[in-house]
Design a protein around this motif. Structure first.
Motif, short mmCIF file in Angstrom:
data_model
loop_
_atom_site.label_atom_id
_atom_site.label_comp_id
_atom_site.label_asym_id
_atom_site.label_seq_id
_atom_site.Cartn_x
_atom_site.Cartn_y
_atom_site.Cartn_z
N THR A 104 -14.01 41.89 49.50
CA THR A 104 -12.56 41.93 49.28
C THR A 104 -12.19 41.16 48.02
O THR A 104 -11.46 41.66 47.16
CB THR A 104 -11.85 41.33 50.50
N VAL A 105 -12.70 39.93 47.94
CA VAL A 105 -12.35 39.08 46.80
C VAL A 105 -12.82 39.72 45.51
O VAL A 105 -12.06 39.84 44.54
CB VAL A 105 -12.99 37.68 46.97
N GLN A 106 -14.06 40.20 45.51
CA GLN A 106 -14.62 40.71 44.26
C GLN A 106 -13.85 41.93 43.75
O GLN A 106 -13.51 42.00 42.57
CB GLN A 106 -16.09 41.06 44.46
N VAL A 107 -13.57 42.87 44.64
CA VAL A 107 -12.90 44.10 44.20
C VAL A 107 -11.42 43.86 43.93
O VAL A 107 -10.88 44.28 42.91
CB VAL A 107 -13.09 45.22 45.24
N ALA A 108 -10.75 43.13 44.85
CA ALA A 108 -9.31 42.94 44.69
C ALA A 108 -9.01 42.12 43.45
O ALA A 108 -8.02 42.38 42.75
CB ALA A 108 -8.73 42.27 45.93
N ASP A 109 -9.87 41.16 43.14
CA ASP A 109 -9.57 40.30 42.00
C ASP A 109 -9.67 41.01 40.66
O ASP A 109 -9.13 40.54 39.66
CB ASP A 109 -10.47 39.06 42.02
N LEU A 119 -6.21 42.11 40.43
CA LEU A 119 -5.18 41.07 40.53
C LEU A 119 -5.36 39.94 39.54
O LEU A 119 -4.48 39.08 39.43
CB LEU A 119 -5.16 40.50 41.95
N ALA A 120 -6.49 39.93 38.83
CA ALA A 120 -6.75 38.81 37.92
C ALA A 120 -5.60 38.64 36.95
O ALA A 120 -5.08 39.60 36.40
CB ALA A 120 -8.05 39.06 37.17
N ARG A 121 -5.20 37.39 36.75
CA ARG A 121 -4.08 37.12 35.86
C ARG A 121 -4.49 37.35 34.41
O ARG A 121 -3.74 37.89 33.61
CB ARG A 121 -3.60 35.68 36.03
N ARG A 122 -5.70 36.90 34.09
CA ARG A 122 -6.13 37.02 32.70
C ARG A 122 -6.97 38.25 32.52
O ARG A 122 -7.93 38.49 33.26
CB ARG A 122 -6.91 35.77 32.29
N VAL A 123 -6.58 39.04 31.56
CA VAL A 123 -7.31 40.28 31.31
C VAL A 123 -8.28 40.02 30.17
O VAL A 123 -7.96 39.34 29.20
CB VAL A 123 -6.33 41.40 30.94
N ARG A 124 -9.46 40.60 30.32
CA ARG A 124 -10.47 40.31 29.32
C ARG A 124 -10.21 41.06 28.02
O ARG A 124 -9.60 42.12 28.01
CB ARG A 124 -11.84 40.67 29.87
N ARG A 125 -10.69 40.46 26.94
CA ARG A 125 -10.41 41.02 25.62
C ARG A 125 -11.03 42.40 25.46
O ARG A 125 -10.45 43.29 24.84
CB ARG A 125 -10.97 40.07 24.55
N ASP A 138 -1.63 42.12 50.04
CA ASP A 138 -1.77 40.88 50.79
C ASP A 138 -2.49 39.80 50.02
O ASP A 138 -2.51 38.64 50.43
CB ASP A 138 -2.50 41.17 52.12
N ARG A 139 -3.12 40.15 48.92
CA ARG A 139 -3.77 39.13 48.10
C ARG A 139 -2.99 38.84 46.82
O ARG A 139 -3.33 37.92 46.09
CB ARG A 139 -5.19 39.56 47.73
N ALA A 140 -1.96 39.65 46.55
CA ALA A 140 -1.22 39.48 45.31
C ALA A 140 -0.47 38.15 45.32
O ALA A 140 0.06 37.73 46.34
CB ALA A 140 -0.24 40.64 45.12
N GLY A 141 -0.46 37.50 44.17
CA GLY A 141 0.19 36.20 44.09
C GLY A 141 1.70 36.28 44.06
O GLY A 141 2.39 35.79 44.95
N PHE A 149 -6.33 52.63 35.54
CA PHE A 149 -6.75 52.70 36.94
C PHE A 149 -7.63 51.50 37.29
O PHE A 149 -7.42 50.83 38.30
CB PHE A 149 -7.49 54.02 37.19
N VAL A 150 -8.59 51.22 36.43
CA VAL A 150 -9.51 50.11 36.68
C VAL A 150 -8.76 48.78 36.76
O VAL A 150 -9.08 47.93 37.57
CB VAL A 150 -10.58 50.06 35.55
N ARG A 151 -7.73 48.65 35.95
CA ARG A 151 -7.02 47.38 35.86
C ARG A 151 -6.05 47.16 37.03
O ARG A 151 -5.85 46.04 37.45
CB ARG A 151 -6.26 47.35 34.52
N PHE A 152 -5.43 48.23 37.53
CA PHE A 152 -4.33 48.03 38.46
C PHE A 152 -4.59 48.55 39.88
O PHE A 152 -3.84 48.23 40.78
CB PHE A 152 -3.05 48.68 37.93
N LEU A 153 -5.60 49.36 40.06
CA LEU A 153 -5.82 49.95 41.39
C LEU A 153 -7.19 49.53 41.92
O LEU A 153 -8.06 49.15 41.14
CB LEU A 153 -5.70 51.47 41.31
N PRO A 154 -7.37 49.59 43.24
CA PRO A 154 -8.66 49.19 43.82
C PRO A 154 -9.75 50.20 43.46
O PRO A 154 -9.68 51.34 43.89
CB PRO A 154 -8.38 49.18 45.32
N LEU A 155 -10.73 49.78 42.67
CA LEU A 155 -11.68 50.77 42.16
C LEU A 155 -12.87 51.02 43.08
O LEU A 155 -13.68 51.90 42.81
CB LEU A 155 -12.12 50.42 40.73
#
Lengths: 178, 436
Positions: free
Chosen positions: B12-17, B20-26, B181-184, B419-425
């Motif tokens: 759950t943590v790995q996929v949801a994050d 949901l990660a705040r910082r997006v990679r370059r 349920d995991r969104a900040g 899709f990869v950034r905002f939805l559960p992949l």
């Protein structure tokens, strides 16, 4: 201070098996307004709660058959009745040709009707359900399993039901605000 | 006995994050900017095309189908593999390994069908009249002619797009609830809650959901097998090269083949980018490699059958097309396609190759353009050499055609990145179910 009685009692369980066992016990005890909540479909849980319907499947099937017939009929009416076009004397009612788009639309109708039936019967979308305001319930979509007994249940007694839930091995018993 | 928290929390943590990660990679921004630029170029070319007309393409008589149709059937073919992996394997019992791959394979399908649908519309001489292909009542009093495979193509693409979109979304609802349920923040929580339709994992909901999901899967499989409306359109035409009932399965087999290669490429990229090695294991790669090998051999068999049929028919025109392919104007393209599709593929006979990401990526990277070249020869070869030598003609794609092709690749990448950034992949709940 909020003195209104809660809408339901919510008991949390650590795994699917204990939720399933608790649901079965609650049914045996005579509770009727109960529901389970789990982060994945638990085999047999719905059946343990008295779920016995195939309406979604039947409606999806009906959508498929209805879509197929309707599409055939519509094509026949358009190409053979309302706008007959003579193409080298070929038959106007070309059922074999009509079958192809009809099949495609039947697949579409079957999927859409099945999904719509699922949403309607589940009373979804319902983004404002009171359960979603219960903080620990957020684990229900992740790693925890819940059994809820509504206070409208005829067998519900404030103290006794809570004790019953604890007796089933619930880790935590919460009140769902009305 | 281990509890739910220990088993289910890691996935759950790995996929949801990821979503949901705040910082997006370059790297993500870089890829988004590149594909965004290609998308802008695509839109600009479309505007140019609509303002000027298809005269900016290299098509003419006799070659009135060019790169646009090549691209359309190539994209449609890619899509079928996503449906195969997600829908067909859902209906096969004991196929739990699909859970790690099905979500992004479905996303690939939806986007690929959308790209496939763009080209026929652009190809219309009068794209503003696109709604004439639909049976809409109008004062004109004219209905589409359903005895023509042109309308079959419209029906199949449209149905396939909508069914795969619905299947993808319904399968995603429970995972959207997890993201909620995991969104900040409250805003994100509200947005994901709306998307999840207020899903609360009720047992009765799950039961009905499962019925609807399986029904939709069945419909999606049927739609995929019949996406060959386009192939019928070829086969029903007067061109000797296409006039065979073998064409729909031919396009389906090569479509599944190339689509599996694309899914494999996406699998390898996502696995490397997000460290998903625990979710997408070596076993998944092994099975994907086997599937690719089987699909490739099936397509090889199909191509051989078609060639045999052309020769055995005794029709000199069909035989002529075979000869044209082998030694004619497109000989280099033909043999390049064959080499790209079938030579590196043979590495997958070995387990060690199937477990090596680099080898798999190399094979997939050869297959995808290989199938595109095969489509090119099929479309162009069928039109350049007619029954009468006086009607023979040549064709060369123009910059506008290449820009449109590159543009759809860019638009596909752009949407897939979103899709990869905002939805559960990955289908989290399916993996929970499999590990429980």
């Amino acid at each position: 201070m909020n003195t209104a009685p809660p809408a339901a009692l919510l008991a949390s369980f650590p795994d699917a098996d204990s939720l399933l066992a608790a649901a079965r016990r609650a049914r045996q005890e005579g509770y009727e307004c109960i529901d389970g909540h789990s982060p994945f479909p638990v085999d047999g849980l719905a059946e343990a709660l008295g779920f016995d319907e195939r309406r979604v499947v039947l409606l999806a099937g009906a959508g498929f058959v209805g879509g197929f017939s309707l599409a055939l009929l519509a094509q026949w009416w358009m190409n053979a009745v309302d706008y007959p076009l003579n193409v080298g004397g070929r038959p106007l009612a070309a059922w074999v040709a009509f079958a192809y788009p009809a099949f495609e639309l039947a697949c579409l109708a079957g999927a859409v009707v099945g999904i719509a039936a699922m949403l309607l019967l589940n009373h979804l979308p319902r983004p404002g359900h009171p359960l979603l305001d219960v903080e620990p319930f957020r684990r229900a979509s992740q790693d925890r399993f819940f059994l809820s007994i509504a206070t409208v249940d005829p067998r519900y007694r404030p103290r006794r039901t809570e004790a019953f839930l604890r007796d089933l091995g619930a880790r935590q018993v919460l009140e769902v605000p009305p | 006995m281990s509890t739910g928290a220990e088993i289910f929390q890691p996935i759950t943590v790995q996929v949801a994050d990821i979503a949901l990660a705040r910082r997006v990679r370059r790297r993500w921004w870089l890829a988004l900017a590149l594909s965004g630029a290609a998308t802008v170029a695509f839109v600009a070319t479309v505007v140019w095309l609509l303002a000027t007309g298809v005269g900016i393409w290299g098509i003419n008589i006799p070659v009135n189908w060019g790169l646009a149709i090549v691209n359309s059937i190539w994209w449609a073919g890619l899509a079928t593999a996503g449906t195969l992996i997600s829908a067909l394997l859902l209906l096969v019992p004991g196929q739990q390994w699909r859970s790690a791959l099905n979500r992004f394979a479905e996303a690939m399908t939806v986007l690929a069908v959308a790209m496939a649908g763009v080209f026929p519309i652009l190809h219309l001489g009068r794209p503003e009249a696109v709604h004439w292909m639909l049976p809409l009542p109008s004062t004109l009093g004219v209905w589409p002619q359903f005895r023509s495979p042109l309308t079959w193509d419209v029906a199949s693409l449209l149905a396939y797009l909508l069914v795969s979109l619905a299947f993808w979304y319904v399968g995603m609802i429970p995972d959207l609830a997890t993201l909620r349920d995991r969104a900040g923040g409250a805003r994100r929580r509200r947005a994901y809650n709306r998307l999840a339709l207020g899903w609360r994992g009720s047992a009765l909901h799950w039961a009905r959901w499962r019925q609807a999901y399986r029904a939709a899967a069945l419909m999606a499989v049927l739609a995929a097998t019949l996406h060959s409306g386009g192939a019928m359109l070829f086969a029903a035409g007067p061109s000797a090269a296409w006039h065979t009932t073998g064409l729909p399965p031919y396009l389906l087999a090569s479509g599944v083949f190339s689509g599996l290669a694309v899914v494999l490429l996406l699998t390898l990229s996502l696995r490397a980018a997000f460290g998903l090695g625990a979710v997408i294991t070596g076993r998944h790669l092994d099975i994907m490699g086997r599937l690719l090998l089987v699909a490739g051999l099936a397509f090889l068999y199909g191509a051989a059958t078609l060639a045999f049929g052309a020769w055995y028919s005794g029709d000199p025109r069909q035989a002529q097309f075979l000869v044209e392919r082998a030694v004619g104007a497109h000989a280099v393209t033909t043999w390049a396609a064959m080499a790209l599709m079938f030579v590196p593929l043979q590495a997958l006979w070995w387990r060690r190759a199937r477990r090596a990401p680099a080898v798999l990526a190399a094979v997939a990277l050869a297959v995808v353009p290989g199938v595109w070249l095969d489509r090119y020869v099929l479309v162009l070869g069928g039109l350049q050499r007619d029954y009468l030598p006086s009607r023979w003609g040549e064709y060369a794609p123009t910059a506008a055609e290449w820009a449109l092709f590159g543009g759809t690749l860019g638009a596909f990448a752009f949407l897939f990145l979103l899709f990869v950034r905002f939805l559960p992949l990955v289908a989290m709940f399916e993996i929970r179910e499999a590990t429980a």
